[in-house]
Design a protein around this motif. Sequence first.
Motif, PDB file in Angstrom:
ATOM      1  N   PHE A 140      21.674  -3.969 -17.297  1.00  0.00           N
ATOM      2  CA  PHE A 140      20.706  -3.158 -16.397  1.00  0.00           C
ATOM      3  C   PHE A 140      19.653  -2.363 -17.324  1.00  0.00           C
ATOM      4  O   PHE A 140      18.316  -2.373 -16.670  1.00  0.00           O
ATOM      5  N   TYR A 141      19.783  -2.234 -18.348  1.00  0.00           N
ATOM      6  CA  TYR A 141      18.897  -1.588 -19.330  1.00  0.00           C
ATOM      7  C   TYR A 141      17.588  -2.642 -19.525  1.00  0.00           C
ATOM      8  O   TYR A 141      16.721  -2.384 -19.354  1.00  0.00           O
ATOM      9  N   GLU A 142      17.908  -3.924 -19.924  1.00  0.00           N
ATOM     10  CA  GLU A 142      17.031  -4.623 -20.004  1.00  0.00           C
ATOM     11  C   GLU A 142      16.071  -5.254 -18.814  1.00  0.00           C
ATOM     12  O   GLU A 142      14.909  -5.159 -19.041  1.00  0.00           O
ATOM     13  N   THR A 143      16.641  -4.778 -17.816  1.00  0.00           N
ATOM     14  CA  THR A 143      15.921  -5.309 -16.646  1.00  0.00           C
ATOM     15  C   THR A 143      14.772  -4.207 -16.303  1.00  0.00           C
ATOM     16  O   THR A 143      13.474  -4.458 -16.170  1.00  0.00           O
ATOM     17  N   ALA A 144      15.497  -2.741 -16.429  1.00  0.00           N
ATOM     18  CA  ALA A 144      14.586  -1.836 -16.172  1.00  0.00           C
ATOM     19  C   ALA A 144      13.471  -1.649 -17.422  1.00  0.00           C
ATOM     20  O   ALA A 144      12.338  -1.422 -16.885  1.00  0.00           O
ATOM     21  N   MET A 145      13.791  -2.012 -18.527  1.00  0.00           N
ATOM     22  CA  MET A 145      12.824  -1.797 -19.574  1.00  0.00           C
ATOM     23  C   MET A 145      11.659  -3.237 -19.490  1.00  0.00           C
ATOM     24  O   MET A 145      10.523  -3.034 -19.661  1.00  0.00           O
ATOM     25  N   ARG A 146      12.289  -4.143 -19.059  1.00  0.00           N
ATOM     26  CA  ARG A 146      11.340  -5.573 -18.892  1.00  0.00           C
ATOM     27  C   ARG A 146      10.150  -5.312 -17.678  1.00  0.00           C
ATOM     28  O   ARG A 146       9.045  -5.686 -17.942  1.00  0.00           O
ATOM     29  N   GLU A 147      10.914  -4.955 -16.588  1.00  0.00           N
ATOM     30  CA  GLU A 147      10.131  -4.636 -15.422  1.00  0.00           C
ATOM     31  C   GLU A 147       8.963  -3.638 -15.897  1.00  0.00           C
ATOM     32  O   GLU A 147       7.877  -3.642 -15.229  1.00  0.00           O
ATOM     33  N   THR A 148       9.272  -2.589 -16.314  1.00  0.00           N
ATOM     34  CA  THR A 148       8.708  -1.443 -16.659  1.00  0.00           C
ATOM     35  C   THR A 148       7.396  -1.773 -17.479  1.00  0.00           C
ATOM     36  O   THR A 148       6.235  -1.388 -17.420  1.00  0.00           O
ATOM     37  N   LEU A 149       7.708  -2.493 -18.740  1.00  0.00           N
ATOM     38  CA  LEU A 149       6.693  -2.936 -19.639  1.00  0.00           C
ATOM     39  C   LEU A 149       5.761  -4.139 -18.940  1.00  0.00           C
ATOM     40  O   LEU A 149       4.503  -3.693 -18.947  1.00  0.00           O
ATOM     41  N   ASP A 202       0.898  -1.181  -0.035  1.00  0.00           N
ATOM     42  CA  ASP A 202       0.019  -0.075   0.135  1.00  0.00           C
ATOM     43  C   ASP A 202       0.690   1.271   0.089  1.00  0.00           C
ATOM     44  O   ASP A 202       0.549   2.158   0.856  1.00  0.00           O
ATOM     45  N   VAL A 203       1.670   1.339  -0.750  1.00  0.00           N
ATOM     46  CA  VAL A 203       2.627   2.372  -0.962  1.00  0.00           C
ATOM     47  C   VAL A 203       2.969   2.555  -2.417  1.00  0.00           C
ATOM     48  O   VAL A 203       2.503   1.968  -3.323  1.00  0.00           O
ATOM     49  N   TRP A 204       3.448   3.859  -2.991  1.00  0.00           N
ATOM     50  CA  TRP A 204       3.784   4.429  -4.162  1.00  0.00           C
ATOM     51  C   TRP A 204       4.985   4.329  -4.570  1.00  0.00           C
ATOM     52  O   TRP A 204       5.992   4.744  -3.547  1.00  0.00           O
ATOM     53  N   GLY A 205       5.608   3.751  -5.604  1.00  0.00           N
ATOM     54  CA  GLY A 205       7.149   3.942  -6.070  1.00  0.00           C
ATOM     55  C   GLY A 205       7.011   3.771  -7.584  1.00  0.00           C
ATOM     56  O   GLY A 205       6.000   3.832  -8.422  1.00  0.00           O
ATOM     57  N   ILE A 206       8.184   3.975  -7.996  1.00  0.00           N
ATOM     58  CA  ILE A 206       8.397   3.854  -9.416  1.00  0.00           C
ATOM     59  C   ILE A 206       8.565   2.282 -10.056  1.00  0.00           C
ATOM     60  O   ILE A 206       8.866   1.506  -9.247  1.00  0.00           O
ATOM     61  N   PRO A 207       8.169   2.182 -11.276  1.00  0.00           N
ATOM     62  CA  PRO A 207       8.312   0.731 -11.888  1.00  0.00           C
ATOM     63  C   PRO A 207       9.748   0.365 -11.986  1.00  0.00           C
ATOM     64  O   PRO A 207      10.770   1.141 -12.048  1.00  0.00           O
ATOM     65  N   GLY A 208       9.815  -0.983 -11.507  1.00  0.00           N
ATOM     66  CA  GLY A 208      11.213  -1.544 -11.483  1.00  0.00           C
ATOM     67  C   GLY A 208      10.986  -2.759 -10.993  1.00  0.00           C
ATOM     68  O   GLY A 208      10.112  -3.322 -10.607  1.00  0.00           O
ATOM     69  N   GLY A 209      12.506  -3.446 -10.887  1.00  0.00           N
ATOM     70  CA  GLY A 209      12.335  -4.958 -10.248  1.00  0.00           C
ATOM     71  C   GLY A 209      13.828  -5.367 -10.241  1.00  0.00           C
ATOM     72  O   GLY A 209      14.692  -4.762 -10.331  1.00  0.00           O
ATOM     73  N   SER A 225       6.213   4.837 -24.891  1.00  0.00           N
ATOM     74  CA  SER A 225       4.778   4.635 -25.684  1.00  0.00           C
ATOM     75  C   SER A 225       4.373   3.239 -25.086  1.00  0.00           C
ATOM     76  O   SER A 225       4.693   2.628 -24.404  1.00  0.00           O
ATOM     77  N   GLY A 226       2.844   3.421 -25.662  1.00  0.00           N
ATOM     78  CA  GLY A 226       2.158   2.134 -25.231  1.00  0.00           C
ATOM     79  C   GLY A 226       0.946   2.688 -24.270  1.00  0.00           C
ATOM     80  O   GLY A 226       0.846   3.848 -24.081  1.00  0.00           O
ATOM     81  N   GLU A 227      -0.232   1.777 -23.974  1.00  0.00           N
ATOM     82  CA  GLU A 227      -1.110   2.388 -23.382  1.00  0.00           C
ATOM     83  C   GLU A 227      -0.938   1.886 -21.683  1.00  0.00           C
ATOM     84  O   GLU A 227      -0.554   0.706 -21.348  1.00  0.00           O
ATOM     85  N   LEU A 228      -0.976   2.862 -20.836  1.00  0.00           N
ATOM     86  CA  LEU A 228      -0.740   2.682 -19.412  1.00  0.00           C
ATOM     87  C   LEU A 228      -1.701   1.614 -18.578  1.00  0.00           C
ATOM     88  O   LEU A 228      -3.078   2.108 -18.726  1.00  0.00           O
ATOM     89  N   LEU A 229      -1.104   0.725 -18.486  1.00  0.00           N
ATOM     90  CA  LEU A 229      -2.095  -0.506 -17.680  1.00  0.00           C
ATOM     91  C   LEU A 229      -2.329   0.266 -16.323  1.00  0.00           C
ATOM     92  O   LEU A 229      -1.504   1.079 -15.629  1.00  0.00           O
ATOM     93  N   GLN A 230      -3.578  -0.098 -15.380  1.00  0.00           N
ATOM     94  CA  GLN A 230      -3.874   0.321 -14.378  1.00  0.00           C
ATOM     95  C   GLN A 230      -3.385  -0.839 -13.467  1.00  0.00           C
ATOM     96  O   GLN A 230      -2.657  -1.007 -12.971  1.00  0.00           O
ATOM     97  N   THR A 280       3.590  -1.765 -16.326  1.00  0.00           N
ATOM     98  CA  THR A 280       2.822  -0.661 -16.823  1.00  0.00           C
ATOM     99  C   THR A 280       2.335  -0.808 -17.961  1.00  0.00           C
ATOM    100  O   THR A 280       1.420   0.092 -18.519  1.00  0.00           O
ATOM    101  N   GLY A 281       2.842  -1.456 -18.929  1.00  0.00           N
ATOM    102  CA  GLY A 281       2.412  -1.675 -20.302  1.00  0.00           C
ATOM    103  C   GLY A 281       3.047  -0.645 -21.309  1.00  0.00           C
ATOM    104  O   GLY A 281       2.760  -0.718 -22.255  1.00  0.00           O
ATOM    105  N   LEU A 282       3.933   0.189 -20.595  1.00  0.00           N
ATOM    106  CA  LEU A 282       4.718   1.212 -21.487  1.00  0.00           C
ATOM    107  C   LEU A 282       6.065   0.573 -21.866  1.00  0.00           C
ATOM    108  O   LEU A 282       6.823  -0.187 -21.125  1.00  0.00           O
ATOM    109  N   LYS A 283       6.615   0.933 -23.219  1.00  0.00           N
ATOM    110  CA  LYS A 283       7.692   0.700 -23.749  1.00  0.00           C
ATOM    111  C   LYS A 283       8.727   2.013 -23.524  1.00  0.00           C
ATOM    112  O   LYS A 283       8.102   3.016 -23.993  1.00  0.00           O
TER     113      LYS A 283
END
Length: 153
Positions: free
Chosen positions: A55-64, A40-47, A108-113, A67-70
């Motif tokens: 590092f790039y692949e991890t950040a982009m994979r987790e964000t996609l 029940d907290v807010w944070g940035i996408p990642g994992g 880009s992409g549609e932001l998932l909720q 969030t559904g965003l590329k």
Amino acid sequence: MNYIQKMRKLIGNEMLMTVGCGIIIEKDNQILLQHRKDHDVWGIPGGVMEPGETFYETAMRETLEETGLKVEQLKLFGLYSGEEGFSQYQNGDKVFSVQIIFYSNCFSGELLQSTEESHEHRFFSRNNLPHLNSHQERFIHDWVTRVNLPVIK
């Protein structure tokens, strides 16, 4: 089964070092945050990085996934380590995480909720942030105060 699950079978609740990668996504001078289901907290996408990933692949994979965003044009925002990287979860698992945080305003992409990990995603201004994940406050605060903000050309 992912790397963390495999390691937990071997070491139980003992300390595990991890590498986490996240992205500060900015639009119209606002930051994208996700409302987590687990705490029940807010944070940035990642994992957490999986073996063999960059590092790039991890950040982009987790964000996609979250969030559904590329996200494109990632710039290094900051490297975060130290005592603040320690965490002990309710189940007793102990982890020490080193965080590699990127920044982008190109996506880009549609932001998932609602996703497996999140109730919702929303953009927030610097002066109107919700209850933040304590392990991410350092780099979100750096974004608020514009510390290390990369120049995007």
